[in-house]
Scaffold this active site. Structure first.
Site, PDB file in Angstrom:
ATOM      1  N   HIS A 116      -6.030   8.733  11.808  1.00 43.13           N
ATOM      2  CA  HIS A 116      -5.610   7.324  11.804  1.00 43.13           C
ATOM      3  C   HIS A 116      -4.127   7.165  11.503  1.00 43.13           C
ATOM      4  CE1 HIS A 116     -10.101   6.128  11.032  1.00 43.13           C
ATOM      5  NE2 HIS A 116      -9.856   6.444  12.288  1.00 43.13           N
ATOM      6  N   ARG A 123       0.826  -1.208   0.000  1.00 38.43           N
ATOM      7  CA  ARG A 123       0.000   0.000   0.000  1.00 38.43           C
ATOM      8  C   ARG A 123       0.864   1.264   0.000  1.00 38.43           C
ATOM      9  NH1 ARG A 123      -4.068  -0.138   4.446  1.00 38.43           N
ATOM     10  NH2 ARG A 123      -4.647   1.836   3.511  1.00 38.43           N
TER      11      ARG A 123
HETATM   12  C1  BJW Z   1     -16.199   9.142  -2.843  1.00 32.85           C
HETATM   13  C2  BJW Z   1     -15.626   9.001  -4.065  1.00 32.85           C
HETATM   14  C3  BJW Z   1     -15.202  10.101  -4.669  1.00 32.85           C
HETATM   15  C4  BJW Z   1     -16.139   6.961  -3.364  1.00 32.85           C
HETATM   16  N1  BJW Z   1     -15.379  11.303  -4.041  1.00 32.85           N
HETATM   17  N2  BJW Z   1     -16.389  10.222  -2.167  1.00 32.85           N
HETATM   18  C5  BJW Z   1     -18.757   2.206  18.604  1.00 32.85           C
HETATM   19  C6  BJW Z   1     -19.703   1.398  18.008  1.00 32.85           C
HETATM   20  C7  BJW Z   1     -19.324   0.313  17.237  1.00 32.85           C
HETATM   21  C8  BJW Z   1     -17.982   0.013  17.041  1.00 32.85           C
HETATM   22  C9  BJW Z   1     -17.045   0.815  17.612  1.00 32.85           C
HETATM   23  C10 BJW Z   1     -17.424   1.886  18.387  1.00 32.85           C
HETATM   24  N3  BJW Z   1     -16.297   2.515  18.813  1.00 32.85           N
HETATM   25  C11 BJW Z   1     -15.228   1.861  18.334  1.00 32.85           C
HETATM   26  C12 BJW Z   1     -15.660   0.818  17.609  1.00 32.85           C
HETATM   27  C13 BJW Z   1     -14.786  -0.155  16.928  1.00 32.85           C
HETATM   28  C14 BJW Z   1     -14.208   0.389  15.632  1.00 32.85           C
HETATM   29  C15 BJW Z   1     -15.336   0.751  14.673  1.00 32.85           C
HETATM   30  O1  BJW Z   1     -15.719   1.881  14.517  1.00 32.85           O
HETATM   31  N4  BJW Z   1     -15.842  -0.247  13.969  1.00 32.85           N
HETATM   32  C16 BJW Z   1     -16.896  -0.018  12.967  1.00 32.85           C
HETATM   33  C17 BJW Z   1     -16.505  -0.692  11.664  1.00 32.85           C
HETATM   34  C18 BJW Z   1     -18.193  -0.526  13.523  1.00 32.85           C
HETATM   35  N5  BJW Z   1     -13.346   1.532  15.882  1.00 32.85           N
HETATM   36  C19 BJW Z   1     -12.101   1.382  16.317  1.00 32.85           C
HETATM   37  O2  BJW Z   1     -11.653   0.275  16.581  1.00 32.85           O
HETATM   38  C20 BJW Z   1     -11.274   2.635  16.491  1.00 32.85           C
HETATM   39  N6  BJW Z   1     -10.705   2.650  17.802  1.00 32.85           N
HETATM   40  C21 BJW Z   1     -11.406   2.972  18.876  1.00 32.85           C
HETATM   41  O3  BJW Z   1     -12.551   3.364  18.799  1.00 32.85           O
HETATM   42  O4  BJW Z   1     -10.729   2.829  20.056  1.00 32.85           O
HETATM   43  C22 BJW Z   1     -11.497   2.803  21.260  1.00 32.85           C
HETATM   44  C23 BJW Z   1     -12.050   1.398  21.409  1.00 32.85           C
HETATM   45  C24 BJW Z   1     -11.179   0.338  21.436  1.00 32.85           C
HETATM   46  C25 BJW Z   1     -11.685  -0.951  21.582  1.00 32.85           C
HETATM   47  C26 BJW Z   1     -13.061  -1.161  21.665  1.00 32.85           C
HETATM   48  C27 BJW Z   1     -13.931  -0.073  21.623  1.00 32.85           C
HETATM   49  C28 BJW Z   1     -13.407   1.226  21.515  1.00 32.85           C
HETATM   50  C29 BJW Z   1     -10.121   2.640  15.526  1.00 32.85           C
HETATM   51  C30 BJW Z   1     -10.561   2.706  14.103  1.00 32.85           C
HETATM   52  C31 BJW Z   1      -9.358   2.588  13.179  1.00 32.85           C
HETATM   53  C32 BJW Z   1      -9.768   2.463  11.707  1.00 32.85           C
HETATM   54  N7  BJW Z   1      -8.634   2.048  10.966  1.00 32.85           N
HETATM   55  C33 BJW Z   1      -8.743   1.996   9.507  1.00 32.85           C
HETATM   56  C34 BJW Z   1      -7.391   1.497   8.944  1.00 32.85           C
HETATM   57  C35 BJW Z   1      -6.323   2.610   9.062  1.00 32.85           C
HETATM   58  C36 BJW Z   1      -5.020   2.208   8.509  1.00 32.85           C
HETATM   59  C37 BJW Z   1      -5.099   1.825   7.038  1.00 32.85           C
HETATM   60  O5  BJW Z   1      -5.494   2.642   6.176  1.00 32.85           O
HETATM   61  O6  BJW Z   1      -4.749   0.699   6.748  1.00 32.85           O
HETATM   62  O7  BJW Z   1      -9.037   3.304   8.993  1.00 32.85           O
HETATM   63  S1  BJW Z   1     -10.107   0.998   8.920  1.00 32.85           S
HETATM   64  C38 BJW Z   1     -10.541   2.059   7.593  1.00 32.85           C
HETATM   65  O8  BJW Z   1     -11.853   2.662   7.823  1.00 32.85           O
HETATM   66  C39 BJW Z   1      -9.528   3.229   7.636  1.00 32.85           C
HETATM   67  C40 BJW Z   1     -10.406   4.400   7.304  1.00 32.85           C
HETATM   68  O9  BJW Z   1      -9.784   5.595   7.725  1.00 32.85           O
HETATM   69  C41 BJW Z   1     -11.687   4.077   8.028  1.00 32.85           C
HETATM   70  C42 BJW Z   1     -12.887   4.828   7.532  1.00 32.85           C
HETATM   71  O10 BJW Z   1     -13.217   4.479   6.223  1.00 32.85           O
HETATM   72  P1  BJW Z   1     -13.708   5.588   5.200  1.00 32.85           P
HETATM   73  O11 BJW Z   1     -12.651   6.584   5.009  1.00 32.85           O
HETATM   74  O12 BJW Z   1     -15.027   6.084   5.599  1.00 32.85           O
HETATM   75  O13 BJW Z   1     -13.775   4.732   3.825  1.00 32.85           O
HETATM   76  P2  BJW Z   1     -14.980   3.860   3.263  1.00 32.85           P
HETATM   77  O14 BJW Z   1     -14.401   2.944   2.247  1.00 32.85           O
HETATM   78  O15 BJW Z   1     -15.784   3.251   4.332  1.00 32.85           O
HETATM   79  O16 BJW Z   1     -15.911   4.922   2.520  1.00 32.85           O
HETATM   80  C43 BJW Z   1     -15.486   5.588   1.338  1.00 32.85           C
HETATM   81  C44 BJW Z   1     -16.563   6.596   0.951  1.00 32.85           C
HETATM   82  O17 BJW Z   1     -16.075   7.345  -0.146  1.00 32.85           O
HETATM   83  C45 BJW Z   1     -17.883   5.959   0.492  1.00 32.85           C
HETATM   84  O18 BJW Z   1     -18.964   6.610   1.158  1.00 32.85           O
HETATM   85  C46 BJW Z   1     -17.922   6.245  -1.002  1.00 32.85           C
HETATM   86  O19 BJW Z   1     -19.236   6.431  -1.502  1.00 32.85           O
HETATM   87  C47 BJW Z   1     -17.127   7.518  -1.069  1.00 32.85           C
HETATM   88  N8  BJW Z   1     -16.526   7.803  -2.377  1.00 32.85           N
HETATM   89  N9  BJW Z   1     -15.607   7.619  -4.370  1.00 32.85           N
HETATM   90  C48 BJW Z   1     -15.964  11.334  -2.808  1.00 32.85           C
HETATM   91  N10 BJW Z   1     -14.624  10.096  -5.873  1.00 32.85           N
END
Ligand code: BJW
Length: 261
Positions: free
Chosen positions: A120, A71
């Site tokens: 992140h 990546r």
């Molecule tokens: C366009 C387009 C164009 C297309 N123009 N747009 C509360 C409830 C439930 C779960 C949890 C909670 N609190 C915490 C959690 C657990 C978890 C979580 O949220 N899970 C969910 C999946 C349910 N969160 C965590 O674990 C976080 N830590 C935390 O909360 O610590 C405290 C804790 C610990 C233990 C237990 C509980 C609490 C940490 C989250 C870390 C996320 N890491 C990643 C990887 C980063 C490194 C890497 O890149 O490899 O981050 S995962 C991945 O998702 C990455 C992204 O930053 C993140 C968000 O994704 P994003 O950016 O939204 O992308 P997509 O693909 O989802 O969406 C793309 C969008 O673009 C779409 O809408 C398209 O339509 C659009 N698009 N083309 C504009 N041209």
């Protein structure tokens, strides 16, 4: 759409404190895949529990290291697109703009945005399992072990990218800044995030609660679209340059007067 972009530009022109919250969709037109889009998203092809958790790394550090190197290669070959430059332009046009990004690619900084909060982390930085931070790939050059070991004398901890995996806490200072900015802004521009990953997805609610104007740019409605006062349905690379150009041009009323003259 023209009317909506003009309305959004009017809102931004009156904005004293703007937060631009971005996700993977922001960088898609630069050639970096998103995570959750069906077919093309990374999580459609790779298992996040194996590749983006501490447990996954401990189970197979070589696999995870190599995936991030793959990546890193992708990111290194990409450049910011017109949408990234438009966000940087907003920083020059408005009194206070902070970019809060979930992306680890560094493209906002490469485009010239100066105030960037990387929620992140960054794929350009590395740390060891014991938390010694601030290394780049150049610091690890010459090591043959995969993953390399911490260069700090006497440590030897396994190195990993300085990014936030699932189940890990975000850096408290970084999250604190993003929260404070979201609680103080009078507008939030949300670009290219599905709005499902916490705590990033909670930030727009701080803005919404204080009745800040919420503008969203995304070709597909997200979990956050219902909060948006103005939803600009389209890709970042097309919508954002038009928006920034209108902000630069001046008030809508002024443009209409000019047309009438
Ligand atoms: C366009 C387009 C164009 C297309 N123009 N747009 C509360 C409830 C439930 C779960 C949890 C909670 N609190 C915490 C959690 C657990 C978890 C979580 O949220 N899970 C969910 C999946 C349910 N969160 C965590 O674990 C976080 N830590 C935390 O909360 O610590 C405290 C804790 C610990 C233990 C237990 C509980 C609490 C940490 C989250 C870390 C996320 N890491 C990643 C990887 C980063 C490194 C890497 O890149 O490899 O981050 S995962 C991945 O998702 C990455 C992204 O930053 C993140 C968000 O994704 P994003 O950016 O939204 O992308 P997509 O693909 O989802 O969406 C793309 C969008 O673009 C779409 O809408 C398209 O339509 C659009 N698009 N083309 C504009 N041209």
């Amino acid at each position: 759409m023209d009317d909506l972009i003009a309305r959004a530009a009017d809102v931004l022109r009156q904005t004293k404190r703007l937060v631009v919250l971005t996700g993977a969709g922001m960088s898609k037109e630069s050639g970096i895949p998103t995570f959750r889009e069906a077919q093309e998203g990374l999580w459609a092809r790779y298992d996040p529990m194996k590749l983006a958790t501490r447990e996954g790394f401990l189970a197979d550090p070589k696999l995870v290291w190599e995936w991030y190197q793959y990546r890193f290669g992708l990111v290194a070959a990409c450049k910011p697109h017109a949408g990234h430059y438009a966000v940087a332009e907003l920083e020059r046009l408005l009194p206070h703009v902070v970019v809060v990004t979930q992306n680890i690619d560094g493209l906002h900084l490469a485009a010239g945005s100066r105030d960037v909060v990387e929620l992140h982390g960054s794929i350009h930085r590395y740390k060891c399992l014991y938390g010694h931070r601030g290394y780049t790939l150049a610091d690890l050059a010459g090591q043959t072990e995969v993953p390399p070991r911490c260069p700090r004398p006497g440590c030897h901890g396994l190195m990993r990218p300085d990014v936030v995996w699932f189940g890990e806490f975000l850096d408290q200072e970084v999250l604190g800044r993003a929260t404070a900015e979201s609680q103080a802004c009078d507008a939030m521009l949300i670009v290219g995030t599905s709005g499902v990953v916490q705590p990033a997805a909670g930030l727009p609610y701080y803005a919404w609660r204080r009745r800040a104007a919420i503008i969203e740019v995304n070709p597909v409605p997200s979990e956050l679209t219902d909060l948006a006062e103005i939803y600009l349905q389209g890709p970042a690379g097309e919508v954002l340059p038009r928006l920034a150009a209108l902000v630069a041009q001046g008030p809508t009323a002024g443009r209409e007067e000019k047309k009438g003259n």
